[in-house]
Design a protein around this motif. Structure first.
Motif, PDB file in Angstrom:
ATOM      1  N   LEU A 110       0.829  -1.204   0.000  1.00  0.00           N
ATOM      2  CA  LEU A 110       0.000   0.000   0.000  1.00  0.00           C
ATOM      3  C   LEU A 110       0.865   1.256   0.000  1.00  0.00           C
ATOM      4  CD1 LEU A 110      -2.809  -0.795   2.612  1.00  0.00           C
ATOM      5  CD2 LEU A 110      -2.881  -1.105   0.136  1.00  0.00           C
ATOM      6  N   SER A 111       0.373   2.308  -0.653  1.00  0.00           N
ATOM      7  CA  SER A 111       1.051   3.593  -0.541  1.00  0.00           C
ATOM      8  C   SER A 111       0.906   4.083   0.887  1.00  0.00           C
ATOM      9  CB  SER A 111       0.428   4.612  -1.506  1.00  0.00           C
ATOM     10  OG  SER A 111      -0.872   4.987  -1.058  1.00  0.00           O
ATOM     11  N   ILE A 112       1.703   5.059   1.261  1.00  0.00           N
ATOM     12  CA  ILE A 112       1.654   5.556   2.631  1.00  0.00           C
ATOM     13  C   ILE A 112       0.303   6.207   2.925  1.00  0.00           C
ATOM     14  CG2 ILE A 112       2.610   7.868   2.256  1.00  0.00           C
ATOM     15  CD1 ILE A 112       4.406   7.236   4.752  1.00  0.00           C
ATOM     16  N   ASN A 113      -0.283   6.862   1.927  1.00  0.00           N
ATOM     17  CA  ASN A 113      -1.592   7.483   2.133  1.00  0.00           C
ATOM     18  C   ASN A 113      -2.684   6.440   2.306  1.00  0.00           C
ATOM     19  OD1 ASN A 113      -0.731  10.191   2.038  1.00  0.00           O
ATOM     20  ND2 ASN A 113      -0.760  10.199  -0.202  1.00  0.00           N
ATOM     21  N   ASP A 114      -2.635   5.360   1.502  1.00  0.00           N
ATOM     22  CA  ASP A 114      -3.619   4.289   1.645  1.00  0.00           C
ATOM     23  C   ASP A 114      -3.470   3.603   3.002  1.00  0.00           C
ATOM     24  OD1 ASP A 114      -4.709   4.774  -0.825  1.00  0.00           O
ATOM     25  OD2 ASP A 114      -3.544   3.224  -1.856  1.00  0.00           O
ATOM     26  N   ASN A 156      -4.995   5.812   5.667  1.00  0.00           N
ATOM     27  CA  ASN A 156      -6.461   5.773   5.578  1.00  0.00           C
ATOM     28  C   ASN A 156      -7.041   4.463   6.109  1.00  0.00           C
ATOM     29  OD1 ASN A 156      -6.666   8.338   4.446  1.00  0.00           O
ATOM     30  ND2 ASN A 156      -6.516   7.574   2.345  1.00  0.00           N
ATOM     31  N   SER A 157      -6.178   3.448   6.246  1.00  0.00           N
ATOM     32  CA  SER A 157      -6.626   2.133   6.733  1.00  0.00           C
ATOM     33  C   SER A 157      -6.372   1.931   8.222  1.00  0.00           C
ATOM     34  CB  SER A 157      -5.916   1.016   5.947  1.00  0.00           C
ATOM     35  OG  SER A 157      -6.173   1.119   4.565  1.00  0.00           O
ATOM     36  N   PHE A 158      -5.736   2.901   8.878  1.00  0.00           N
ATOM     37  CA  PHE A 158      -5.438   2.743  10.294  1.00  0.00           C
ATOM     38  C   PHE A 158      -6.725   2.519  11.094  1.00  0.00           C
ATOM     39  CE2 PHE A 158      -1.247   5.409  10.361  1.00  0.00           C
ATOM     40  CZ  PHE A 158      -0.600   4.342   9.764  1.00  0.00           C
ATOM     41  N   ALA A 159      -6.648   1.595  12.034  1.00  0.00           N
ATOM     42  CA  ALA A 159      -7.776   1.315  12.919  1.00  0.00           C
ATOM     43  C   ALA A 159      -7.795   2.334  14.061  1.00  0.00           C
ATOM     44  CB  ALA A 159      -7.654  -0.101  13.473  1.00  0.00           C
ATOM     45  N   GLU A 201       2.798   8.976  -3.103  1.00  0.00           N
ATOM     46  CA  GLU A 201       1.806   8.139  -3.793  1.00  0.00           C
ATOM     47  C   GLU A 201       2.372   6.811  -4.274  1.00  0.00           C
ATOM     48  OE1 GLU A 201       3.711  10.889  -6.821  1.00  0.00           O
ATOM     49  OE2 GLU A 201       2.918  11.076  -4.787  1.00  0.00           O
ATOM     50  N   SER A 202       3.666   6.581  -4.096  1.00  0.00           N
ATOM     51  CA  SER A 202       4.292   5.339  -4.564  1.00  0.00           C
ATOM     52  C   SER A 202       3.677   4.122  -3.892  1.00  0.00           C
ATOM     53  CB  SER A 202       5.799   5.371  -4.285  1.00  0.00           C
ATOM     54  OG  SER A 202       6.418   6.395  -5.017  1.00  0.00           O
ATOM     55  N   GLN A 203       3.454   3.081  -4.692  1.00  0.00           N
ATOM     56  CA  GLN A 203       2.824   1.853  -4.192  1.00  0.00           C
ATOM     57  C   GLN A 203       3.538   0.657  -4.809  1.00  0.00           C
ATOM     58  OE1 GLN A 203      -1.459   1.946  -4.364  1.00  0.00           O
ATOM     59  NE2 GLN A 203      -1.631  -0.277  -4.499  1.00  0.00           N
ATOM     60  N   HIS A 204       4.233  -0.125  -3.962  1.00  0.00           N
ATOM     61  CA  HIS A 204       4.995  -1.270  -4.454  1.00  0.00           C
ATOM     62  C   HIS A 204       4.865  -2.435  -3.470  1.00  0.00           C
ATOM     63  CE1 HIS A 204       6.935   1.170  -7.546  1.00  0.00           C
ATOM     64  NE2 HIS A 204       7.221   2.069  -6.622  1.00  0.00           N
ATOM     65  N   TYR A 243       7.188  -2.302  -0.347  1.00  0.00           N
ATOM     66  CA  TYR A 243       7.008  -1.264   0.661  1.00  0.00           C
ATOM     67  C   TYR A 243       6.033  -1.724   1.740  1.00  0.00           C
ATOM     68  CZ  TYR A 243       9.006   2.483  -2.318  1.00  0.00           C
ATOM     69  OH  TYR A 243       9.824   3.281  -3.066  1.00  0.00           O
ATOM     70  N   GLY A 244       6.194  -1.198   2.946  1.00  0.00           N
ATOM     71  CA  GLY A 244       5.225  -1.407   4.017  1.00  0.00           C
ATOM     72  C   GLY A 244       5.357  -0.316   5.061  1.00  0.00           C
ATOM     73  N   SER A 245       4.234   0.193   5.570  1.00  0.00           N
ATOM     74  CA  SER A 245       4.241   1.290   6.549  1.00  0.00           C
ATOM     75  C   SER A 245       4.211   0.756   7.973  1.00  0.00           C
ATOM     76  CB  SER A 245       3.035   2.209   6.322  1.00  0.00           C
ATOM     77  OG  SER A 245       3.135   2.890   5.095  1.00  0.00           O
ATOM     78  N   ALA A 246       4.970   1.416   8.850  1.00  0.00           N
ATOM     79  CA  ALA A 246       5.058   1.016  10.255  1.00  0.00           C
ATOM     80  C   ALA A 246       4.008   1.745  11.091  1.00  0.00           C
ATOM     81  CB  ALA A 246       6.445   1.313  10.804  1.00  0.00           C
ATOM     82  N   SER A 247       3.482   1.066  12.091  1.00  0.00           N
ATOM     83  CA  SER A 247       2.478   1.687  12.963  1.00  0.00           C
ATOM     84  C   SER A 247       2.542   1.099  14.360  1.00  0.00           C
ATOM     85  CB  SER A 247       1.070   1.495  12.389  1.00  0.00           C
ATOM     86  OG  SER A 247       0.726   0.118  12.315  1.00  0.00           O
ATOM     87  N   GLU A 248       2.005   1.853  15.308  1.00  0.00           N
ATOM     88  CA  GLU A 248       1.897   1.361  16.689  1.00  0.00           C
ATOM     89  C   GLU A 248       0.435   1.278  17.078  1.00  0.00           C
ATOM     90  OE1 GLU A 248       2.507   3.601  20.361  1.00  0.00           O
ATOM     91  OE2 GLU A 248       3.132   5.313  19.137  1.00  0.00           O
ATOM     92  N   PHE A 249       0.173   0.473  18.105  1.00  0.00           N
ATOM     93  CA  PHE A 249      -1.185   0.233  18.579  1.00  0.00           C
ATOM     94  C   PHE A 249      -1.297   0.717  20.019  1.00  0.00           C
ATOM     95  CE2 PHE A 249       0.144  -3.015  15.563  1.00  0.00           C
ATOM     96  CZ  PHE A 249      -0.800  -2.854  14.555  1.00  0.00           C
TER      97      PHE A 249
END
Length: 218
Positions: free
Chosen positions: A122-126, A129-132, A199-202, A205-211
């Motif tokens: 997913l792109s970083i923006n997508d 937008n998917s964050f819970a 907008e790059s999507q490959h 790639y993967g975005s990091a997140s915390e819960f």
């Protein structure tokens, strides 16, 4: 559908005591003794990670990141493609994050996080937008501290490129500053830091997140 070769070994997470030792240049107290056993589990988290307060490292966010980069450079092969040109802006510095630091002496905290696999492709923006509810993107300082404390996250040519949705990079372009996504990756035996288009999507790639342990108000 063919499985992507871009991934990483989930056994990269080291014990908190080991992380604390590696992050000792930025810690003034034992985080593990203070709050090591108080964090609940999350099904999508890959582990628990120690994050110092960047305000304790420097009054300037970019300078705090550069200080962590310097220790990375001392401990492993590391290249910063934005050296001397790095300027970061936080996408968020919510008051409750500062409250968390204050609750343990504003020195550090222990977080539950995932380092890219959840949002692979997913792109970083997508991804954002998917964050819970209760999920937030990690910035460069947080990601760099996790990598410093858990170096096995990047040790293979096919390790998933890590995007940091908690920050933006301002990079000088021909028509002024351009907004880019900060990222870490591993190539030719070396950890590398650079910035790329939002907008790059490959698949690599993967975005990091915390819960976060938040309670939804009804």
């Amino acid at each position: 559908m063919q499985k992507s070769v871009w991934t990483y070994n989930l056994q990269y997470v080291d014990h908190l005591e080991v992380q604390e030792k590696r992050l000792s240049p930025f810690l003034n107290c034992s985080v593990v003794k203070t709050s090591g056993n108080t964090l609940s589990k999350h099904p999508e988290a890959e582990g628990r990670f120690i994050i110092p307060s960047w305000q304790e490292v420097s009054s300037d966010y970019t300078e705090a990141v550069e200080k962590v980069f310097f220790v990375l450079w001392q401990t492993r092969a590391f290249e910063n493609y934005l050296e001397g040109e790095l300027y970061l802006e936080r996408c968020h510095e919510e008051s409750w994050i500062l409250d968390i630091f204050l609750s343990i002496g504003k020195k550090a905290r222990i977080i539950k996080a995932q380092m890219g696999r959840k949002y692979q492709g997913l792109s970083i923006n997508d991804a954002k937008n998917s964050f819970a509810f209760g999920e937030r993107g990690l910035g460069v300082f947080e990601a760099a501290c996790i990598i410093l404390g858990n170096p096995r996250r990047f040790s293979n040519e096919n390790d998933l490129v890590l995007l940091c949705p908690g920050d933006i990079c301002l990079v000088k372009g021909q028509e002024g500053d351009e907004v880019r996504v900060p990222m870490f990756y591993f190539r030719k035996g070396k950890l590398r830091f650079a910035a790329w288009h939002e907008e790059s999507q490959h698949t690599f790639y993967g975005s990091a997140s915390e819960f976060l342990d938040l309670v939804r108000n009804h």
